[in-house]
Design an enzyme around this catalytic site. Structure first.
Site, PDB file in Angstrom:
ATOM      1  CE  LYS A 200       8.934  30.449  65.247  1.00  0.00           C
ATOM      2  NZ  LYS A 200       7.685  31.113  65.696  1.00  0.00           N
TER       3      LYS A 200
ATOM      4  CB  SER B 115       8.574  34.979  65.622  1.00  0.00           C
ATOM      5  OG  SER B 115       7.771  33.896  66.027  1.00  0.00           O
TER       6      SER B 115
ATOM      7  CB  SER C  35       4.641  33.837  65.446  1.00  0.00           C
ATOM      8  OG  SER C  35       5.312  34.927  66.005  1.00  0.00           O
TER       9      SER C  35
HETATM   10  N1  GLN Z   1       4.825  39.391  67.042  1.00  0.00           N
HETATM   11  C1  GLN Z   1       4.277  38.955  68.286  1.00  0.00           C
HETATM   12  C2  GLN Z   1       5.288  39.164  69.388  1.00  0.00           C
HETATM   13  O1  GLN Z   1       6.272  39.729  69.123  1.00  0.00           O
HETATM   14  C3  GLN Z   1       3.861  37.536  68.198  1.00  0.00           C
HETATM   15  C4  GLN Z   1       4.986  36.607  68.228  1.00  0.00           C
HETATM   16  C5  GLN Z   1       4.558  35.191  68.202  1.00  0.00           C
HETATM   17  O2  GLN Z   1       3.411  34.878  67.889  1.00  0.00           O
HETATM   18  N2  GLN Z   1       5.454  34.322  68.592  1.00  0.00           N
HETATM   19  O3  GLN Z   1       5.100  38.767  70.499  1.00  0.00           O
END
Ligand code: GLN
Length: 480
Positions: free
Chosen positions: A72, A147, A171
Site C-alpha cells: 500500500k 482505503s 481499511s
Molecule cells: N473508512 C474508514 C475511514 O475513512 C477507515 C479507514 C482506514 O481504516 N484507514 O476512516
C-alpha cells in the site's frame, strides 16, 4: 501452467520459486499488470525493470524465495516515491524502509508495485486517491472498498500474489470483503507501525490481504513481532501461524453480537453470515448470541478520536520537508498554498474536524468524552471474551456499492459500522469471503478475537474456508 503463474496463491508461488526460480513469476505478474491494471487502476506505481530486494550484504532467509509482495502506498520504501495517494506527498522519497518492508526483504521477499488507496487512508471506497479511483475487479462500475482498495483489487485480479494494507477503521477488512479476498487486521501492537505514514496512531495496524487464509498466516509469520522502533509494539511471543492452522473449531465458543444484526444490514448479507455461523456450528463450534452494548456509539467515537489524531499527524505536511511545495516566495503563503493545493477535500474535512474537537473549549465535550466512550467499548469486548472465544459478524452492511453512489460523508462513514469496533478495542479481526450476492458481488464474514489471538482467528477462518470452497472469481480474472 507457466502461462497461468499469476494465478498462484502466495504459498504456491513460494513453493514454485523454491523449486524453480522467482523470475517466471515476476514475468507473469508484469504481463498481468500490463493487461489488467488499465481497467482497474489498483497499482499506482510499478517499474517493471526494477525489482526491490534485500541488500546482498545482508543475511537473508530463504523464506519467501524472491516472491514479490505488493505494498500500500502509505508504507515507506527506501528510495522509492511513497505518496499516500496524495498530491501533497508527490515526489516524496523516504530515506528508510518501514519495519514490515525490512522484514519482507529479510525473509527473501521482493517488492513489486505500490497499491492505490484513498488519500491518506481516509475513506471506504478508494475514490479519494489523487491519482484516479480504483475499480472493483468483480464489477468495474463498483468501488473496491477502501482505503486499501488498490491492495484488495490487485490481489483479487491476480496482479499480486499478496499485498499489505493498513487498517485504522476497517481499511483492510472492508476492501477484502468487497473484493472477495482475505484481509487480516492484527492486534494493535502486533505489527510494527515504524514507517507506516500515520493516520490515527492509536488505531493503525498493517496487515495482509491475500487469496486465502493460509497465505494470510504465511505473511503474518513474516511481518509480526516486536520492534523497538515502534513504542506501541508489544513484546509477546509470535507463534508460527502456518503451523497453527488446522481444520478444527470443535468446542470454540463463537458469539453473534445482537447489535451487529440491525436495520440497514442488507438481507442477503445477513442470510449468508448467519449461514456461516450454522456451518461453524455443524463443524463443532458453539454459537450463541452476545451483547456489545456500546456498538451504536462506535462510529461517532471513531470519527472524533481518529480525526483528532489525523489532524495532528498531518500537521507535518506543510511544504517544508516532504513532497509537494506550492510555488510562492512568501513563507506564510507557502504553508497556506501548499496545504490548500496539496490536500484533497476529504483530507481537509478531517483536518478541520480534528482540529475542532481538540480545540480549547471543545476538547472536553468531544475528544475527552470520545476517549471515555472508547474505554466503555473496550470493556464491552473484554466482557464478551469472558463468554466466547470469537465474535462473528458481517464485515460490512452491504456488498460493494457503485462508484459515485455515496456522496455525503456520513453515509460513507456508516459503511464502517462493523469494522470500527475492533479498532477501538485494539482486537484482531479477519474478513474472509462467505458467499456471493444475487448481483454476483462477494460477501465478507468478519471474525474478531482476543488481543494477540490471531492464531484462533486464522484457525477458524481456515476451517470455514476449507469447508465452503467458494468457486466464484472476479470477472476481470475470468475474462483474462
Ligand atoms: N473508512 C474508514 C475511514 O475513512 C477507515 C479507514 C482506514 O481504516 N484507514 O476512516
Amino acid at each position: 501452467m507457466t502461462d497461468d503463474l499469476y494465478k498462484l496463491t502466495l504459498t504456491e508461488a513460494v513453493r514454485f520459486a523454491g523449486e524453480n526460480s522467482a523470475a517466471p513469476l515476476l514475468d507473469a505478474l508484469r504481463d498481468r499488470v500490463a493487461a489488467v491494471n488499465p481497467k482497474i487502476n489498483a497499482i499506482l506505481r510499478f517499474d517493471p525493470k526494477r525489482v526491490i530486494q534485500a541488500d546482498p550484504r545482508e543475511t537473508v532467509s530463504t523464506g519467501l524465495n524472491g516472491v514479490p509482495v505488493a505494498i500500500k502506498d502509505n508504507i515507506c520504501i527506501d528510495g522509492v516515491e511513497t505518496t499516500c495517494a496524495s498530491k501533497i506527498l508527490k515526489g516524496h522519497i523516504p530515506p528508510y524502509h518501514a519495519a514490515v518492508i525490512q522484514k519482507i526483504l529479510a525473509s527473501g521477499g521482493t517488492l513489486f508495485g505500490q497499491c492505490n488507496m484513498d488519500e491518506f487512508a481516509f475513506g471506504s471506497s478508494s475514490e479519494t486517491s489523487a491519482y484516479g479511483l480504483v475499480r472493483n475487479p468483480w464489477n468495474t462500475e463498483c468501488v473496491p472498498g477502501g482505503s486499501s482498495g488498490g491492495s484488495a483489487a490487485a490481489v483479487a485480479s491476480d496482479m499480486a500474489f499478496a499485498a499489505l494494507g493498513s487498517d485504522t477503521g476497517g481499511s483492510i477488512r472492508q476492501p477484502a470483503a468487497f473484493c472477495g479476498v482475505v484481509g487480516l487486521k492484527p492486534t494493535y501492537g502486533r505489527v510494527s507501525r515504524y514507517g507506516l505514514i500515520a493516520f490515527g496512531s492509536s488505531f493503525d495496524q498493517i496487515g495482509p490481504l491475500t487469496k486465502n487464509v493460509e497465505d494470510a498466516a504465511l505473511l503474518m509469520n513474516v511481518i509480526a513481532g516486536h520492534d523497538p522502533m515502534d513504542s506501541t509494539s508489544v513484546n509477546v511471543p509470535v507463534p508460527d501461524y502456518v503451523k497453527g492452522l488446522k481444520r478444527d473449531v470443535k468446542g470454540l465458543r463463537i458469539g453473534l453480537p445482537e447489535e451487529f444484526f440491525i436495520e440497514g444490514l442488507d438481507g442477503e448479507i445477513e442470510k449468508s453470515v448467519r449461514q456461516a455461523a450454522e456451518t461453524l456450528k455443524r463443524l463443532g463450534a458453539e454459537i450463541k448470541t452476545i451483547q456489545l452494548p456500546h456498538t451504536p456509539q462506535s462510529v461517532a467515537v471513531y470519527y472524533i478520536v481518529a480525526v483528532a489524531e489525523a489532524s495532528s499527524n498531518l500537521g507535518r505536511f506543510d511544504g517544508v520537508r516532504y513532497g509537494f511545495r506550492a510555488d510562492t516566495r512568501d513563507l506564510k503563503d507557502m504553508y497556506l498554498q501548499t496545504r490548500e493545493q496539496g490536500f484533497g477535500a476529504e483530507a481537509k474535512r478531517r483536518i478541520l474536524l480534528g482540529t475542532f474537537v481538540l480545540s480549547s473549549g471543545y476538547y472536553d465535550a468531544y475528544y475527552l468524552k470520545g476517549q471515555k466512550v472508547r474505554t466503555l467499548i473496550r470493556h464491552d469486548f473484554a466482557k464478551a471474551f469472558e463468554e466466547v472465544d470469537l465474535i462473528l459478524s458481517p464485515t460490512a452492511p452491504t456488498a460493494a456499492f457503485k462508484i459515485g453512489e455515496k456522496t455525503d460523508p456520513l453515509s460513507m462513514y456508516l459503511s464502517d459500522i462493523f469494522t470500527i469496533p475492533a479498532n477501538l478495542a485494539g482486537v484482531p479481526a479477519i474478513s474472509l469471503p462467505c458467499g456471493v450476492t444475487s448481483e454476483g458481488l462477494p460477501i465478507g464474514l468478519q471474525l474478531m478475537g482476543r488481543h494477540f489471538e490471531e492464531e484462533t482467528l486464522l484457525r477458524a477462518a481456515y476451517t470455514f474456508e476449507k469447508e465452503i470452497q467458494l468457486k466464484q472469481k472476479p470477472q476481470v480474472v475470468s475474462a483474462g
